[in-house]
Each structure stands twice: as structure tokens, then as C-alpha cells.
Design a protein around this motif. Structure first.
Motif, PDB file in Angstrom:
ATOM      1  N   VAL A 117     -45.027  16.500  -9.381  1.00 14.73           N
ATOM      2  CA  VAL A 117     -44.583  16.389  -7.949  1.00 14.73           C
ATOM      3  C   VAL A 117     -45.198  15.646  -6.956  1.00 14.73           C
ATOM      4  CG1 VAL A 117     -43.773  18.060  -6.050  1.00 14.73           C
ATOM      5  CG2 VAL A 117     -43.445  18.718  -8.494  1.00 14.73           C
ATOM      6  N   VAL A 118     -46.612  15.760  -6.894  1.00 14.53           N
ATOM      7  CA  VAL A 118     -47.509  15.276  -5.898  1.00 14.53           C
ATOM      8  C   VAL A 118     -47.321  13.628  -6.308  1.00 14.53           C
ATOM      9  CG1 VAL A 118     -49.891  14.514  -5.698  1.00 14.53           C
ATOM     10  CG2 VAL A 118     -49.374  16.863  -6.002  1.00 14.53           C
ATOM     11  N   GLN A 119     -47.090  13.073  -7.556  1.00  8.79           N
ATOM     12  CA  GLN A 119     -47.231  11.716  -7.751  1.00  8.79           C
ATOM     13  C   GLN A 119     -45.885  11.207  -7.238  1.00  8.79           C
ATOM     14  OE1 GLN A 119     -49.908   9.776  -9.003  1.00  8.79           O
ATOM     15  NE2 GLN A 119     -48.425   8.142  -8.224  1.00  8.79           N
ATOM     16  N   LEU A 120     -44.782  11.946  -7.382  1.00  6.07           N
ATOM     17  CA  LEU A 120     -43.550  11.561  -6.764  1.00  6.07           C
ATOM     18  C   LEU A 120     -43.505  11.429  -5.290  1.00  6.07           C
ATOM     19  CD1 LEU A 120     -41.035  13.903  -8.750  1.00  6.07           C
ATOM     20  CD2 LEU A 120     -41.057  11.347  -9.044  1.00  6.07           C
ATOM     21  N   ILE A 121     -44.234  12.098  -4.607  1.00  4.45           N
ATOM     22  CA  ILE A 121     -44.596  12.060  -3.232  1.00  4.45           C
ATOM     23  C   ILE A 121     -45.193  10.762  -2.759  1.00  4.45           C
ATOM     24  CG2 ILE A 121     -45.336  13.338  -1.165  1.00  4.45           C
ATOM     25  CD1 ILE A 121     -44.415  15.978  -2.464  1.00  4.45           C
ATOM     26  N   ILE A 122     -46.207  10.759  -3.570  1.00  3.62           N
ATOM     27  CA  ILE A 122     -47.323   9.652  -3.295  1.00  3.62           C
ATOM     28  C   ILE A 122     -46.585   8.169  -3.556  1.00  3.62           C
ATOM     29  CG2 ILE A 122     -49.494   8.336  -4.019  1.00  3.62           C
ATOM     30  CD1 ILE A 122     -50.478  11.066  -3.179  1.00  3.62           C
ATOM     31  N   ASN A 123     -45.613   8.320  -4.418  1.00  2.23           N
ATOM     32  CA  ASN A 123     -44.800   7.197  -4.550  1.00  2.23           C
ATOM     33  C   ASN A 123     -43.974   6.739  -3.563  1.00  2.23           C
ATOM     34  OD1 ASN A 123     -46.173   6.951  -7.257  1.00  2.23           O
ATOM     35  ND2 ASN A 123     -44.142   7.555  -8.344  1.00  2.23           N
ATOM     36  N   LEU A 124     -43.335   7.917  -3.045  1.00  2.38           N
ATOM     37  CA  LEU A 124     -42.471   7.861  -2.096  1.00  2.38           C
ATOM     38  C   LEU A 124     -43.136   7.333  -0.623  1.00  2.38           C
ATOM     39  CD1 LEU A 124     -39.671   8.592  -0.773  1.00  2.38           C
ATOM     40  CD2 LEU A 124     -40.821  10.750  -0.190  1.00  2.38           C
ATOM     41  N   VAL A 125     -44.329   7.802  -0.524  1.00  2.00           N
ATOM     42  CA  VAL A 125     -44.948   7.354   0.676  1.00  2.00           C
ATOM     43  C   VAL A 125     -45.366   5.886   0.552  1.00  2.00           C
ATOM     44  CG1 VAL A 125     -47.485   7.672   1.788  1.00  2.00           C
ATOM     45  CG2 VAL A 125     -46.010   9.825   1.066  1.00  2.00           C
ATOM     46  N   LYS A 126     -45.708   5.603  -0.604  1.00  2.00           N
ATOM     47  CA  LYS A 126     -46.237   3.891  -0.875  1.00  2.00           C
ATOM     48  C   LYS A 126     -45.008   3.189  -0.509  1.00  2.00           C
ATOM     49  CE  LYS A 126     -49.916   4.574  -4.138  1.00  2.00           C
ATOM     50  NZ  LYS A 126     -50.079   4.791  -5.579  1.00  2.00           N
ATOM     51  N   LYS A 127     -43.934   3.665  -0.850  1.00  2.00           N
ATOM     52  CA  LYS A 127     -42.488   2.851  -0.469  1.00  2.00           C
ATOM     53  C   LYS A 127     -42.394   2.932   0.983  1.00  2.00           C
ATOM     54  CE  LYS A 127     -40.141   4.015  -4.417  1.00  2.00           C
ATOM     55  NZ  LYS A 127     -38.732   4.985  -4.736  1.00  2.00           N
ATOM     56  N   SER A 128     -42.757   3.776   1.737  1.00  2.00           N
ATOM     57  CA  SER A 128     -42.015   3.928   3.188  1.00  2.00           C
ATOM     58  C   SER A 128     -43.118   3.269   4.190  1.00  2.00           C
ATOM     59  CB  SER A 128     -41.953   5.217   3.376  1.00  2.00           C
ATOM     60  OG  SER A 128     -42.962   6.045   3.237  1.00  2.00           O
TER      61      SER A 128
END
Ligand code: DC
Length: 220
Positions: A209-220
Motif C-alpha cells: 500500500v505504501v508503495q502504491l501511494i509513493i508511486n502516486l505521489v511521484k506522478k503528481s
């Protein structure tokens, strides 16, 4: 950057939000702790939790401090008293939704939550209305969910570690009741922001879950 993490009780928000904050070096804010601190104080002072005027006066006058320790560990104080552990008791958990329903209490606490952004430009803020009301312009919004039974099992484990032994069915019933109050209240109910990224954590590890959020943050 503000990362808003919302979701129902025991959906994994705290663990995940803290880990994301730690990985990114962001400030972590647990807004539920603020509602819990007001509830703890109301119970201590034997104020009827359904009396909106009295509870609002308490919330407005209370000095709530969330102090940082290291690695997103924190302690919660209300009017100088350390209530970090006390606010997690089943008694506080059972009463907090009633207090969080009071619109004027929310206004007082939301003001304080927004003021943190003046000091900390980078924050992970966790709650029920962060992406919808507190920080509707947050750069990243996440809504975590999990099945009620999975959430009950997680909460039961947490409570056991703190010395509170409860049946999983009791915990599940309490969680469902609290979700219902949180989701149906008039002022800023628990809700997914239209632009939030939904993650069902039922069959996922914290790391995933943490990784999914970090990926999202990197995209935004
Ligand atoms: O996340 P938690 O279980 O510690 O939250 C405690 C209660 O506070 C929960 O019943 C809903 C309420 N709450 C809220 O209404 N808005 C928030 N931003 C955070 C928590």
C-alpha cells in the motif's frame, strides 16, 4: 506537498500514513487524535457528549498539542496532559463519533489542522474529511478501504497489544456503528473525494500500500 489519506476506521490509515511520511521525510498529522483528545477530556470532565454547546466550548478552549518524537512517533497533549495512550481506550472510541458529528467542534479542529500547513509545507494528513474538506486542493489524495471483518481483526490485534481483550465480533460491530455515524453525519461526513485514488487494503501488505501511494505521489 500535502498528501491526504482518508478512510473508515481501522482501514490501515495510520500505519500507512506514518510509513509514507517517514519514507518521504514529511510531517505526519493524525487528525483523529484531535477528535479523540476532545472526547477524552469531555469524558474526564463528565460532560454529556450529546450537549453540543458544552462540547464546542471545550473544543474551542482546549490546547491540543501533537509533539514529534523521532520517526513519525508522536505524543498527544490536551491542556498539558499527555493522553497519547488514553485516547485509544474503548471508552473514547465508543464516544468519539458522537463528538465528531458536532459541526462547530469540527470547525474549531479543522482551523487548527489547516494552520499546520503554514509551518509544514510537506505533510501527510490522515482523517475522514481531509481530501474533501480540510485540504480539498491536496496534491495527492488517497482513500483506503478494507472489508469490515479484516478491519475488525486488525483493530482487535492493536487493542490486545494495549491490554484490551475484546471479541472480534464486538470489535466489528463497534467499527460498523462508528462508520455509520461518520458516514451519515451532516457536517463533512466520511467520504471519498472525487479525485481520490482508492486502495482496497484487505489483501495487501502495508509495504504494498505504501508503495502504491509513493508511486502516486511521484506522478503528481
Ligand atoms: O481515525 P480515528 O479512528 O482515530 O478517528 C477517531 C474518530 O474521529 C472517528 O470516529 C471519526 C473522527 N474523525 C473525523 O470525524 N474526522 C477526521 N478528520 C478524523 C477523525
Amino acid at each position: 506537498m500535502i498528501i491526504a489519506i482518508d478512510g473508515p476506521a481501522a482501514s490501515g490509515k495510520s500505519t500507512v500514513a506514518r510509513e509514507v511520511a517517514k519514507r518521504l521525510g514529511y510531517k505526519y498529522i493524525d487528525t483523529g487524535a484531535m477528535y479523540r483528545a476532545v472526547t477524552w477530556k469531555a469524558l474526564k470532565e463528565k460532560i454529556d457528549i450529546t450537549k453540543a454547546d458544552a462540547i464546542t466550548a471545550l473544543a474551542r478552549g482546549a490546547d491540543i498539542e501533537i509533539t514529534d518524537l523521532k520517526d513519525t512517533q508522536y505524543r498527544v497533549f490536551i491542556d498539558g496532559e499527555d493522553v497519547t495512550e488514553a485516547i485509544r481506550s474503548p471508552k473514547v472510541s465508543a464516544a468519539v463519533s458522537t463528538i465528531a458529528k458536532i459541526g462547530r467542534v469540527r470547525t474549531a479542529l479543522v482551523k487548527k489542522q489547516r494552520s499546520y500547513a503554514d509551518t509544514y509545507p510537506n505533510m501527510v494528513v490522515e482523517g475522514r474529511d481531509i481530501g474533501t474538506v480540510v485540504f480539498p486542493d491536496a496534491e495527492a489524495k488517497v482513500f483506503l478501504t478494507a472489508s469490515p471483518i479484516e478491519r475488525a481483526k486488525r483493530r482487535q490485534r492493536e487493542l490486545k497489544e494495549k491490554g484490551h481483550k475484546l471479541e472480534v465480533t464486538t470489535v466489528e460491530r463497534d467499527i460498523i456503528t462508528r462508520d455509520k455515524i461518520d458516514a451519515t453525519r451532516i457536517t463533512s461526513p466520511l467520504a471519498k473525494a472525487p479525485d481520490a485514488y482508492v486502495i482496497d487494503t484487505t489483501d495487501k501488505t502495508i509495504g504494498q500500500v505504501v508503495q502504491l501511494i509513493i508511486n502516486l505521489v511521484k506522478k503528481s
